[in-house]
Design an enzyme around this catalytic site. Structure first.
Site, short mmCIF file in Angstrom:
data_model
loop_
_atom_site.label_atom_id
_atom_site.label_comp_id
_atom_site.label_asym_id
_atom_site.label_seq_id
_atom_site.Cartn_x
_atom_site.Cartn_y
_atom_site.Cartn_z
N ILE A 19 0.84 -1.21 0.00
CA ILE A 19 0.00 0.00 0.00
C ILE A 19 0.88 1.26 0.00
O ILE A 19 0.64 2.19 -0.77
CB ILE A 19 -0.95 -0.03 1.23
CG1 ILE A 19 -2.01 -1.12 1.02
CG2 ILE A 19 -1.58 1.33 1.47
CD1 ILE A 19 -2.85 -1.42 2.26
N LEU A 62 11.53 1.34 11.22
CA LEU A 62 11.22 2.23 12.34
C LEU A 62 10.90 1.47 13.61
O LEU A 62 10.12 0.52 13.61
CB LEU A 62 10.02 3.12 11.98
CG LEU A 62 10.27 4.18 10.91
CD1 LEU A 62 8.95 4.81 10.47
CD2 LEU A 62 11.24 5.24 11.43
N ASN A 92 1.00 -7.56 10.40
CA ASN A 92 0.05 -8.36 11.17
C ASN A 92 0.81 -9.59 11.68
O ASN A 92 0.94 -10.59 10.99
CB ASN A 92 -1.13 -8.76 10.28
CG ASN A 92 -2.29 -9.29 11.09
OD1 ASN A 92 -2.14 -9.63 12.26
ND2 ASN A 92 -3.45 -9.36 10.47
N SER A 139 -6.77 -0.44 10.03
CA SER A 139 -7.24 -1.71 9.45
C SER A 139 -8.65 -1.98 9.95
O SER A 139 -9.00 -1.61 11.07
CB SER A 139 -6.33 -2.85 9.90
OG SER A 139 -6.96 -4.10 9.68
N GLN A 146 -9.89 -9.96 14.62
CA GLN A 146 -9.46 -11.01 13.67
C GLN A 146 -9.24 -12.34 14.40
O GLN A 146 -9.47 -13.40 13.85
CB GLN A 146 -8.19 -10.59 12.94
CG GLN A 146 -7.71 -11.64 11.95
CD GLN A 146 -6.52 -11.19 11.13
OE1 GLN A 146 -6.63 -10.29 10.32
NE2 GLN A 146 -5.40 -11.83 11.34
N TYR A 152 -1.26 -6.38 17.11
CA TYR A 152 -1.57 -5.66 15.87
C TYR A 152 -2.91 -4.93 15.98
O TYR A 152 -3.02 -3.75 15.67
CB TYR A 152 -1.60 -6.68 14.73
CG TYR A 152 -1.99 -6.16 13.37
CD1 TYR A 152 -1.10 -5.39 12.61
CD2 TYR A 152 -3.24 -6.45 12.81
CE1 TYR A 152 -1.45 -4.95 11.34
CE2 TYR A 152 -3.59 -6.00 11.54
CZ TYR A 152 -2.68 -5.26 10.81
OH TYR A 152 -3.02 -4.81 9.56
N GLU A 184 -9.16 -5.97 2.72
CA GLU A 184 -8.48 -7.07 2.03
C GLU A 184 -7.78 -6.50 0.80
O GLU A 184 -8.41 -6.19 -0.19
CB GLU A 184 -9.50 -8.13 1.58
CG GLU A 184 -10.45 -8.61 2.67
CD GLU A 184 -9.77 -9.43 3.76
OE1 GLU A 184 -8.80 -10.14 3.47
OE2 GLU A 184 -10.22 -9.33 4.92
N VAL A 185 -6.47 -6.34 0.90
CA VAL A 185 -5.69 -5.74 -0.19
C VAL A 185 -4.52 -6.68 -0.49
O VAL A 185 -3.74 -7.00 0.41
CB VAL A 185 -5.13 -4.35 0.22
CG1 VAL A 185 -4.49 -3.67 -0.99
CG2 VAL A 185 -6.21 -3.48 0.82
N THR A 187 -1.22 -7.52 -1.13
CA THR A 187 0.11 -6.90 -1.04
C THR A 187 1.09 -8.01 -0.65
O THR A 187 0.66 -9.12 -0.30
CB THR A 187 0.11 -5.83 0.08
OG1 THR A 187 -0.18 -6.50 1.32
CG2 THR A 187 -0.90 -4.73 -0.17
P1 NAP Z 1 3.47 -4.88 3.16
O1 NAP Z 1 3.08 -5.47 1.88
O2 NAP Z 1 4.23 -5.72 4.13
O3 NAP Z 1 4.30 -3.53 2.91
C1 NAP Z 1 4.71 -2.79 4.03
C2 NAP Z 1 6.09 -2.25 3.82
O4 NAP Z 1 6.46 -1.59 5.06
C3 NAP Z 1 7.14 -3.32 3.58
O5 NAP Z 1 8.10 -2.86 2.67
C4 NAP Z 1 7.79 -3.50 4.97
O6 NAP Z 1 9.12 -3.97 4.90
C5 NAP Z 1 7.73 -2.09 5.48
N1 NAP Z 1 7.76 -2.02 6.94
C6 NAP Z 1 7.20 -2.86 7.84
N2 NAP Z 1 7.46 -2.45 9.10
C7 NAP Z 1 8.20 -1.32 8.98
C8 NAP Z 1 8.76 -0.42 9.91
N3 NAP Z 1 8.66 -0.61 11.23
N4 NAP Z 1 9.44 0.64 9.43
C9 NAP Z 1 9.57 0.87 8.11
N5 NAP Z 1 9.06 0.05 7.18
C10 NAP Z 1 8.39 -1.03 7.60
O7 NAP Z 1 2.16 -4.37 3.96
P2 NAP Z 1 0.78 -3.75 3.39
O8 NAP Z 1 -0.18 -4.86 3.24
O9 NAP Z 1 1.04 -2.82 2.28
O10 NAP Z 1 0.33 -2.95 4.71
C11 NAP Z 1 0.53 -1.56 4.84
C12 NAP Z 1 -0.41 -1.04 5.92
O11 NAP Z 1 -1.76 -1.35 5.57
C13 NAP Z 1 -0.17 -1.66 7.31
O12 NAP Z 1 -0.31 -0.67 8.30
C14 NAP Z 1 -1.29 -2.68 7.41
O13 NAP Z 1 -1.65 -2.90 8.75
C15 NAP Z 1 -2.39 -1.98 6.66
N6 NAP Z 1 -3.44 -2.92 6.19
C16 NAP Z 1 -3.20 -3.77 5.15
C17 NAP Z 1 -4.21 -4.65 4.75
C18 NAP Z 1 -4.06 -5.59 3.60
O14 NAP Z 1 -5.01 -6.29 3.27
N7 NAP Z 1 -2.91 -5.66 2.94
C19 NAP Z 1 -5.45 -4.65 5.42
C20 NAP Z 1 -5.62 -3.77 6.48
C21 NAP Z 1 -4.62 -2.91 6.85
P3 NAP Z 1 9.39 -5.55 5.11
O15 NAP Z 1 8.62 -6.27 4.06
O16 NAP Z 1 10.85 -5.67 4.99
O17 NAP Z 1 8.87 -5.84 6.49
#
Ligand code: NAP
Length: 256
Positions: A19, A62, A92, A139, A146, A152, A184-185, A187
């Site tokens: 995202i 971070l 998560n 989220s 969940q 989380y 639900e995204v 990623t």
């Molecule tokens: P993602 O695919 O894992 O991408 C997140 C990115 O952030 C990754 O590059 C990760 O690096 C990096 N990251 C993780 N922890 C970090 C930290 N402490 N400092 C700096 N960078 C960090 O995740 P995403 O699905 O895009 O999720 C992004 C946000 O959307 C999150 O807050 C998540 O809770 C929220 N969200 C996502 C969904 C979904 O369905 N995907 C649903 C609800 C909420 P690494 O891969 O090296 O850890």
């Protein structure tokens, strides 16, 4: 619609993948300057190339206040201003009541929540100058639960509370604060979660069928579109809101 984001400097935690990566990419298309705080080297470099240098990648995971302070300092050294913060980094991590310990619970909250506060805290003097905007990516699990992921979900709920709290505290400075709740995204994070099931394909189809609008996942670009709108002056009278970008997943009738 001209969003007028040209040359606006926006810090995105976790801004190189998923995202956050889609938000950075969308900002580049608008002529803005994303500052991507994300340990992912390869994806960060690809986005830097796409931006033809009009971006910054800080490969930092971070955790501590000092790291967030460093992010703000480096951003100001390089670009001289901050127009927005997108708090997005998180994972998560499955620290539940049964599969968890008090230490892991504390660590999960630190990984998912504390840096949301730290970045805004240290950026505040700069945000006051630009009357910038803050977005907290939360989220749907904050409102639905969940199971098996206490740390989380506690962090995600706190992000919603802080959105209202900061919206109020920052009213005098015309700094707007909003939250986006994805459901639900697909990623990299989602992919590794779905692969933890013995039947990932089947599980994915099952979830898709429960998403009212189009029986499909929300795309990262659809979350990014909302984030970019909220960062722009076109959202100038929106603050303290919790915006669900989820194809109706959280609120519409389950029998649909
Ligand atoms: P993602 O695919 O894992 O991408 C997140 C990115 O952030 C990754 O590059 C990760 O690096 C990096 N990251 C993780 N922890 C970090 C930290 N402490 N400092 C700096 N960078 C960090 O995740 P995403 O699905 O895009 O999720 C992004 C946000 O959307 C999150 O807050 C998540 O809770 C929220 N969200 C996502 C969904 C979904 O369905 N995907 C649903 C609800 C909420 P690494 O891969 O090296 O850890």
């Amino acid at each position: 619609m001209d969003l007028n984001l040209e040359d606006k400097v926006i810090i995105i935690s976790g801004g190189a993948k998923g995202i956050g990566g889609a938000i950075s990419k969308g900002l580049i298309a608008e002529g803005a300057i994303p500052v991507m705080v994300d340990p992912s080297e390869k994806e960060g470099k690809e986005l830097l190339d796409l931006a033809q240098g009009k971006a910054l990648h800080l490969p930092i995971r971070l955790f501590s206040p000092e790291q967030s302070q460093e992010v703000i300092q480096k951003t100001l050294e390089k670009w001289g201003r901050i127009d927005g913060i997108v708090n997005n980094a998180g994972a998560n991590d499955g620290v539940g009541l049964e599969k968890g310990t008090p230490e892991l619970f504390t660590q999960s909250i630190a990984n998912n929540l504390f840096h949301y506060y730290y970045l805004v805290h240290y950026a505040l003097p700069a945000l006051k100058v630009t009357q910038g905007a803050v977005i907290n990516i939360s989220s749907k699990t904050a409102v639905t639960g969940q199971g098996g992921t206490s740390g989380y979900v506690a962090a995600k709920g706190a992000q919603l509370a802080l959105t209202r709290e900061w919206a109020v505290e920052l009213l005098p400075y015309q700094i707007r604060v909003n939250a986006i709740l994805p459901a639900e995204v697909y990623t990299p994070m989602y992919e590794s979660w779905i692969k933890s099931f013995s039947n990932p394909e089947e599980k994915l189809q099952e979830i898709n069928q429960k998403i009212p609008l189009g029986k499909r996942m929300t795309t990262p670009e659809e979350i990014a579109a909302m984030a970019i709108f909220l960062l722009s002056e076109k959202a100038s009278h929106i603050t303290g809101q919790h915006l669900y970008v989820d194809g109706g997943y959280t609120h519409l009738d389950r029998s649909l």
